[in-house]
Design an enzyme around this catalytic site. Structure first.
Site, PDB file in Angstrom:
ATOM      1  CD  GLU A   1      -5.857  30.701  11.901  1.00 49.84           C
ATOM      2  OE1 GLU A   1      -6.528  31.186  10.992  1.00 49.84           O
ATOM      3  OE2 GLU A   1      -4.882  31.298  12.393  1.00 49.84           O
TER       4      GLU A   1
ATOM      5  CG  ASP B   1      -2.222  33.076   3.679  1.00 50.69           C
ATOM      6  OD1 ASP B   1      -1.908  33.132   4.878  1.00 50.69           O
ATOM      7  OD2 ASP B   1      -3.366  32.803   3.276  1.00 50.69           O
TER       8      ASP B   1
END
Ligand code: PLP
Lengths: 254, 412
Positions: free
Chosen positions: A48, A59
């Site tokens: 990815e 994140d």
């Protein structure tokens, strides 16, 4: 769907597949290229590639910093698309884009899907786009044979999982725990129950990510997940030891 | 203000990571129950009357009215609310909801520090643990507010990612929330973010508009011709506008941060400039200041509370419909309006609020004395003494700080 077929093919004869993650343009596209070559040479099954975004809400610190530094270095979307095309032309494994919804939205969802297909991409992970908000995205992803990978979380109810699975393509990304990317996960009873629930909710392959960072973690997932996702750990490794350290690290995971 | 699944026209929505889906379901549930329960609003207004200073007055600014020789100027005094700004309205409302949800910890982002102080105050009163996320740049700009938050018992975490301002503090608060949602409520400070926040914050802030409507009719005999409010995320503006949305003849004016001027690119005018474009970030769809790739740009304003890339989806819809007009005020104009208000009325508006004064001052002189305007004074400026003294480049203040610094240095 192309991605499903490729995953099925890659799975034969393997206990578990490996998916790795890189942030495009961090620390540079040159390094990305070397890291990817090492990953592929050492048996990674899917990659990815995260298109950096200025607001990476889901994140943790390692990936936030990578997003930020990449953008500060001047990474543009066009660079990411060009780089993706080079990678898919060079390596035979499936590549995905991971990014936040605004990158697609601003570009135009259909146009973005077209560019992604031209770049040889096979699916998307968009963590801030639940199916309720993604009607156009789901429509165009299907139209262009891009897998709209959906995310399960430990907080998802069984009904919710079934709803998400209906919108999903390729595989399901099961977030291993609460929180953001980059810190350790423990594989306890609660985790096992969660994965069993995921399994009961879909026939699609299950990828498990968030806090998977070493051989023990990967081993612990065998028999439970179909794909182990290594995220922040390779970024940390490249930061500390450079691209050349990635090959031996990956080789030691399975 | 029609709301379909958190959408206002094409704006709003809830672009949230899956891990928060259940948390939002629960929040929406408690919120809609509270909204339908008259006892909840009663509890809220009682609390605001006894703990804060509600209803806040509507002050006739006769000296300013005379100075401009046009419309009669009225000032809605959110500066007199406890903790010195409208932020307390939202925070106290959410605090009551947190009690109903049975959670024991609240987190918040803050730009100017105002929302952080209000949240820390609420947490102290209700006995919640409290963590405030604040961009490192804002920590530097607003040190006195950090001092108060800490003294009130909150933990203040400087955010060092991104532009180190409000939007980054919001991201940091979301990251805390996705980890600790079971016992933690994110007390978002403005009418932005994923549904139900824009609507919920707007509801709590409607107390401003409800009071102002009644007050102007009592004090002036009829509704105002225009209502002015500064717009950061849009909560004080939505608050006061709600008193007048049903009266098409009342013009509603939102004033954004013009910074160093719209042409300079150093501003935070999402709607009043041509630089904003539709986008999705921080969980909602609105007009953002972003580049062609969808990366958020850095914004600028002398007022930390207006220095933000997005704006309430509800206001964007009202702007698109032509119901709310948008203008901007530059840093320089803001300082002039602040000075004029202090010397003429003995009232010290916050730098954020002074933006609304700028636009009202530009227009009042051309209006008739039969008309009234309301300026929503969202907060008081005296608590921002460091920022305001600095913006005025006041020499005696600078000398005082230098001397104080020397004193502390000598004590070490
Ligand atoms: C006094 C004051 N006014 C206005 C604002 C801007 O926020 P909003 O647009 O949500 O009212 C702030 C934000 O910190 C503030 O402290």
């Amino acid at each position: 769907m192309k991605l499903s077929a490729e995953i099925a093919q890659a799975s034969s004869g393997k206990d578990i597949l490996l998916m790795t993650h890189i942030v495009l343009g961090y620390p540079s596209f040159e390094t990305n290229k070397k890291v990817i070559a090492q990953m592929v040479a050492n048996g990674v099954d899917l990659i990815e590639m995260q298109i950096p975004f200025s607001e990476p809400m889901a994140d943790g610190p390692v990936i936030i910093k990578a997003n930020q530094d990449s953008l500060l270095d001047g990474t543009r979307l066009a660079d990411c698309l060009n780089f993706a095309r080079q990678m898919t032309e060079t390596h035979a494994i499936p590549f995905l884009f991971m990014t936040y919804y605004n990158i697609l939205f601003k570009y135009g969802i259909e146009a973005f899907c077209q560019r992604a297909v031209e770049a040889g991409i096979q699916g998307f992970i968009v963590p801030d786009l639940p199916p309720e908000e993604g009607a156009d995205y789901l429509k165009y992803a299907r139209q262009y044979d891009l897998a709209p990978i959906q995310i399960f979380a430990p907080t998802s109810t069984p009904e919710r999982m079934r709803f998400l699975a209906e919108a999903a393509g390729g595989f399901i990304y099961c977030v291993a725990r609460r929180g953001v990317t980059g810190t350790q996960t423990t594989f306890n009873e609660e985790f096992n129950n969660y994965i069993a629930q995921c399994r009961a909710s879909t026939d699609m392959p299950l990828a498990v990510g968030f806090g998977i960072s070493n051989r023990d973690d990967v081993q612990a997932l065998i028999g439970k997940a179909d794909i182990a996702v290594i995220g922040s750990e390779t970024i940390r490794l490249v930061d500390r030891q450079g691209a050349a350290a990635v090959g031996p690290f990956i080789a030691g995971l399975r | 203000m029609k709301n379909l699944n958190g959408y206002y026209g094409q704006w709003g929505g809830a672009f949230i990571p899956e891990v928060l889906h259940e948390t939002f379901r629960q929040l929406k549930d408690f919120y809609s129950k509270a909204r339908k329960d008259p006892a909840f609003w009663q509890e809220y207004t009682d609390l605001m009357a006894t703990y804060s200073c509600r209803p806040t007055p509507l002050t006739a600014a006769d000296n300013l009215s005379r100075h401009f020789g046009g419309a009669r100027i009225f000032i809605k005094r959110e500066d007199l609310n406890h903790t010195g700004a409208h932020k307390a309205n939202n925070v106290m409302g959410q605090g009551l909801l947190v009690k109903r949800m049975g959670k024991g910890r609240v987190i918040a982002e803050t730009g100017a520090g105002q929302h952080g102080v209000a949240t820390a105050t609420m947490a102290a009163k209700f006995g919640f643990k409290c963590t405030i996320y604040m961009g490192e740049e804002d920590v530097m700009r607003q040190r006195p507010n950090v001092f108060w938050m800490e003294k009130l018992g909150a933990e203040v975490i400087p955010v060092t990612t991104g532009s180190k301002t409000l939007k980054d503090a919001i991201n940091a608060a979301f990251r805390d929330w996705v980890t600790n949602m079971d016992n933690t409520h994110y007390c978002l400070g403005t009418a932005c973010g994923p549904h139900p926040f824009p609507e919920m914050v707007t509801w709590f802030q409607s107390i401003i508009g409800l009071e102002a409507r009644e007050q102007i009719e009592r004090q002036f005999g009829r509704p105002p011709a225009r209502v002015y409010a500064c717009v950061g995320g849009g909560s004080n503006a939505m608050g006061v506008f709600q008193g007048f949305l049903d009266l098409p003849e009342v013009e509603l004016v939102g004033v954004e941060a013009g910074g160093e001027g719209l042409a300079s690119g150093r501003h935070a005018a999402r709607l009043a400039s041509r630089d904003g474009s539709p986008g999705v970030a921080q969980g909602y769809k609105t007009m953002f200041l972003q580049d062609d790739d969808g990366q958020m740009r850095t914004t600028h304003s002398v007022a930390a509370g207006l220095d933000y890339v997005g704006v309430s989806p509800i206001l964007t819809d009202l702007w698109e419909q032509g119901r709310v007009r948008f203008a901007s005020a530059t840093d320089r104009e803001v300082m002039a309006a602040l000075e004029l208000t202090m010397t003429n009325e003995g009232i010290i508006p916050a730098l954020e609020s002074s933006h609304a004064f700028v636009q009202a001052f530009k227009e009042a002189g051309d209006m008739s004395p039969d008309e009234a305007v309301i300026i929503n004074m969202s907060g008081r400026g005296d608590k921002d003494i460091f920022t305001i003294a600095n913006a005025f480049k006041d020499p005696s203040w600078q000398q005082f700080i230098i001397n104080k610094g020397k004193e502390y240095e000598a004590e070490r």
